[in-house]
Design a protein around this motif. Structure first.
Motif, PDB file in Angstrom:
ATOM      1  N   ASN A   1      23.440 -21.628  13.036  1.00  0.00           N
ATOM      2  CA  ASN A   1      23.104 -20.914  14.263  1.00  0.00           C
ATOM      3  C   ASN A   1      24.261 -21.031  15.246  1.00  0.00           C
ATOM      4  O   ASN A   1      25.240 -21.733  14.981  1.00  0.00           O
ATOM      5  CB  ASN A   1      21.793 -21.448  14.851  1.00  0.00           C
ATOM      6  CG  ASN A   1      21.868 -22.926  15.155  1.00  0.00           C
ATOM      7  OD1 ASN A   1      22.747 -23.373  15.882  1.00  0.00           O
ATOM      8  ND2 ASN A   1      20.951 -23.694  14.587  1.00  0.00           N
TER       9      ASN A   1
ATOM     10  N   GLY B   1      24.459 -22.595  17.918  1.00  0.00           N
ATOM     11  CA  GLY B   1      24.660 -23.941  18.443  1.00  0.00           C
ATOM     12  C   GLY B   1      25.809 -24.642  17.740  1.00  0.00           C
ATOM     13  O   GLY B   1      26.349 -25.630  18.237  1.00  0.00           O
ATOM     14  N   GLN B   2      26.209 -24.124  16.583  1.00  0.00           N
ATOM     15  CA  GLN B   2      27.315 -24.681  15.791  1.00  0.00           C
ATOM     16  C   GLN B   2      28.602 -23.875  15.953  1.00  0.00           C
ATOM     17  O   GLN B   2      29.573 -24.109  15.247  1.00  0.00           O
ATOM     18  CB  GLN B   2      26.905 -24.701  14.307  1.00  0.00           C
ATOM     19  CG  GLN B   2      25.672 -25.567  14.055  1.00  0.00           C
ATOM     20  CD  GLN B   2      24.994 -25.219  12.743  1.00  0.00           C
ATOM     21  OE1 GLN B   2      24.808 -24.050  12.422  1.00  0.00           O
ATOM     22  NE2 GLN B   2      24.613 -26.235  11.997  1.00  0.00           N
TER      23      GLN B   2
ATOM     24  N   GLU C   1      28.840 -22.201  25.797  1.00  0.00           N
ATOM     25  CA  GLU C   1      28.095 -22.904  24.743  1.00  0.00           C
ATOM     26  C   GLU C   1      26.611 -22.915  25.066  1.00  0.00           C
ATOM     27  O   GLU C   1      25.931 -23.911  24.889  1.00  0.00           O
ATOM     28  CB  GLU C   1      28.636 -24.324  24.614  1.00  0.00           C
ATOM     29  CG  GLU C   1      30.142 -24.399  24.646  1.00  0.00           C
ATOM     30  CD  GLU C   1      30.770 -24.703  23.318  1.00  0.00           C
ATOM     31  OE1 GLU C   1      30.116 -25.321  22.481  1.00  0.00           O
ATOM     32  OE2 GLU C   1      31.926 -24.317  23.122  1.00  0.00           O
ATOM     33  N   ASP C   2      26.089 -21.780  25.525  1.00  0.00           N
ATOM     34  CA  ASP C   2      24.698 -21.704  25.972  1.00  0.00           C
ATOM     35  C   ASP C   2      23.691 -21.495  24.844  1.00  0.00           C
ATOM     36  O   ASP C   2      22.519 -21.345  25.105  1.00  0.00           O
ATOM     37  CB  ASP C   2      24.518 -20.547  26.957  1.00  0.00           C
ATOM     38  CG  ASP C   2      25.380 -20.704  28.184  1.00  0.00           C
ATOM     39  OD1 ASP C   2      25.904 -21.803  28.404  1.00  0.00           O
ATOM     40  OD2 ASP C   2      25.526 -19.721  28.915  1.00  0.00           O
TER      41      ASP C   2
ATOM     42  N   SER D   1      21.709 -22.134  21.009  1.00  0.00           N
ATOM     43  CA  SER D   1      21.256 -23.204  20.113  1.00  0.00           C
ATOM     44  C   SER D   1      20.740 -22.612  18.811  1.00  0.00           C
ATOM     45  O   SER D   1      21.404 -22.669  17.794  1.00  0.00           O
ATOM     46  CB  SER D   1      20.200 -24.062  20.800  1.00  0.00           C
ATOM     47  OG  SER D   1      19.103 -23.259  21.212  1.00  0.00           O
ATOM     48  N   ILE D   2      19.575 -21.978  18.827  1.00  0.00           N
ATOM     49  CA  ILE D   2      18.957 -21.490  17.597  1.00  0.00           C
ATOM     50  C   ILE D   2      19.284 -20.038  17.268  1.00  0.00           C
ATOM     51  O   ILE D   2      18.892 -19.528  16.226  1.00  0.00           O
ATOM     52  CB  ILE D   2      17.422 -21.667  17.661  1.00  0.00           C
ATOM     53  CG1 ILE D   2      16.858 -20.871  18.841  1.00  0.00           C
ATOM     54  CG2 ILE D   2      17.059 -23.132  17.748  1.00  0.00           C
ATOM     55  CD1 ILE D   2      15.346 -20.827  18.875  1.00  0.00           C
TER      56      ILE D   2
END
Length: 191
Positions: free
Chosen positions: A121, A123-124, A148-149, A151-152
């Motif tokens: 996702n 987030g990475q 970097e807002d 995550s999923i």
């Protein structure tokens, strides 16, 4: 010196750059070191939409398997499967003066190929950006760093070129989608 945008900001493109017709949109990203052992393959997709915000012909959905829109005014320069190295990972050329009048908006998205199967996702993903460059002189005009807002999310609409009173503008969107390219395709009328 490019104009650096924040999420939600909009800026004139052709009004502030008279005579601008040919641009390229560069997109880039890095992946974090701890990615679960699976290779990342991020892809740029472009949705050329009508006034209702829908892609009215499949040919106006531009990606690595359909490298140009209906008349060749929006051209994908190819899939970078690794994202390795500095600079743009993928680029889209746009001839603003040749975009059909029926296309009101050109949306640029980054998706993670096989995100669910690879357990990946946004987030990475880090250092994601979109930039607009004058194709004629190589001058970077606009840049939007996504931050970097996420995550999923497995897809992100990074920005949109759109017509307004006969001029082209750019909007820094930064909207994430949990259901990847399928969710984007559905929202843009392709599913």
């Amino acid at each position: 010196m490019p104009i650096n945008l924040s999420k939600g900001q909009k800026v004139d493109l052709t009004k502030t750059n008279p005579g601008l017709t040919k641009i390229f949109v560069g997109l880039g990203w890095d992946t974090n070191k701890y990615d679960g052992g699976n290779a990342f393959d991020l892809d740029c997709s472009v949705f050329c939409t009508n006034s209702a915000g829908k892609v009215d012909k499949e040919k106006n959905f531009v990606f690595y398997n359909n490298k140009q829109n209906e008349n060749g005014s929006v051209v994908h320069n190819g899939d970078n499967r690794t994202g390795a190295g500095a600079g743009d990972d993928e680029q889209i050329n746009v001839n603003l003066s040749a975009v059909p009048a029926t296309i009101e908006k050109i949306a640029f998205a980054i998706t993670i190929h096989e995100a669910a199967a690879r357990n990946q996702n946004f987030g990475q993903v880090s250092n994601a950006y979109v930039r607009i460059v004058n194709e004629v002189d190589g001058q970077e005009l606009i840049r939007y760093d996504l931050g970097e807002d996420f995550s999923i999310e497995t897809a992100v609409v990074v920005g949109e070129l759109y017509r307004n009173s006969g001029e082209w503008k750019f909007s820094a969107v930064g909207s994430g989608y949990r259901d990847g390219l399928g969710g984007l395709a559905k929202d843009y009328g392709l599913a």
